[in-house]
Design an enzyme around this catalytic site. Sequence first.
Site, mmCIF file in Angstrom:
data_model
loop_
_atom_site.group_PDB
_atom_site.id
_atom_site.type_symbol
_atom_site.label_atom_id
_atom_site.label_comp_id
_atom_site.label_asym_id
_atom_site.label_seq_id
_atom_site.Cartn_x
_atom_site.Cartn_y
_atom_site.Cartn_z
ATOM 1 N N CYS A 1 0.833 -1.198 0.000
ATOM 2 C CA CYS A 1 0.000 0.000 0.000
ATOM 3 C C CYS A 1 0.878 1.263 0.000
ATOM 4 O O CYS A 1 1.574 1.535 -0.967
ATOM 5 C CB CYS A 1 -0.972 -0.029 1.174
ATOM 6 S SG CYS A 1 -2.327 1.172 1.048
ATOM 7 N N HIS B 1 -3.599 -5.379 0.175
ATOM 8 C CA HIS B 1 -3.121 -5.834 1.486
ATOM 9 C C HIS B 1 -3.113 -7.361 1.566
ATOM 10 O O HIS B 1 -4.059 -7.972 2.087
ATOM 11 C CB HIS B 1 -3.997 -5.241 2.597
ATOM 12 C CG HIS B 1 -3.720 -3.793 2.853
ATOM 13 N ND1 HIS B 1 -2.791 -3.362 3.774
ATOM 14 C CD2 HIS B 1 -4.235 -2.672 2.275
ATOM 15 C CE1 HIS B 1 -2.744 -2.033 3.767
ATOM 16 N NE2 HIS B 1 -3.609 -1.592 2.865
ATOM 17 N N GLU C 1 -1.643 -9.278 3.522
ATOM 18 C CA GLU C 1 -1.578 -9.826 4.874
ATOM 19 C C GLU C 1 -2.930 -10.324 5.378
ATOM 20 O O GLU C 1 -3.005 -11.084 6.344
ATOM 21 C CB GLU C 1 -1.004 -8.788 5.849
ATOM 22 C CG GLU C 1 -1.872 -7.590 6.136
ATOM 23 C CD GLU C 1 -1.711 -6.442 5.138
ATOM 24 O OE1 GLU C 1 -2.144 -5.318 5.468
ATOM 25 O OE2 GLU C 1 -1.166 -6.687 4.041
#
Length: 244
Positions: free
Chosen positions: A112, A214, A216
């Site tokens: 990001c 993202h 994650e």
Amino acid sequence: MVKTPRRPAIGITPDMNDVAAPETEYVLRRNYADAVYQMGGIPFILPYAPDVDAYLESADGVLITGGMFDIDPALYRQQARKAYAMKPPRTAFEKALIEGALQRHMPVLGICNGMQLLAVCLGGQLVQDIPSELANALEHKPGQAATIAHHEISIVSQSRNLIGVEAARYPVNSVHHQAVLPSEAYRTIAAADDGVIEAIESSDGGFAMGVQWHPEYGVSNIDSVVWRGFISAASEYSSKRAWK
């Protein structure tokens, strides 16, 4: 006895809350560290420091995390077109880490805002505000949680770092209002339907990669490929360093 391969050490940049010292805290979402560990790395947090060399001597890879703030346009040769929420201490620290890692050919993954700073460090520029600067743009900063895919991306160029990724469309959870502009310093690997760049990698080789979404959160099947590529590159870096 078979020796277990050493897990690569991955330095992760945290955010910092605005509570006055001495109660100021470093802040890092758990899923960043969990993703690194689950893919075979050893995560450790990098407190802000004026000298990053000691960190880079201990790390096998650097993860530049996302954050709800903007990079100073002066760093990419533009003037601010509106008031932005910036975090100069964090940006200066992360910029030094990226530049030091690139000099060492150490793997870098920017997520990001981290992708945007990687692009800036490589010599690129940014779209300061997607809604006001790009006509007919998708909503890249929706109100829904990052646990939900927001839009799709298309793989537009073969990546040396995303092994096994087909030229297909993938749902992702990008949450941002700024974007990376094209540059000869990096290759565009993925883009949204409105042309906004969603993944880049350095033109100079090695693992210096940024993704605008993202990974994650693990909401897309491309996310594990991003982590696997990063940790694999860090493992290779660790092995080469061990032989020096």
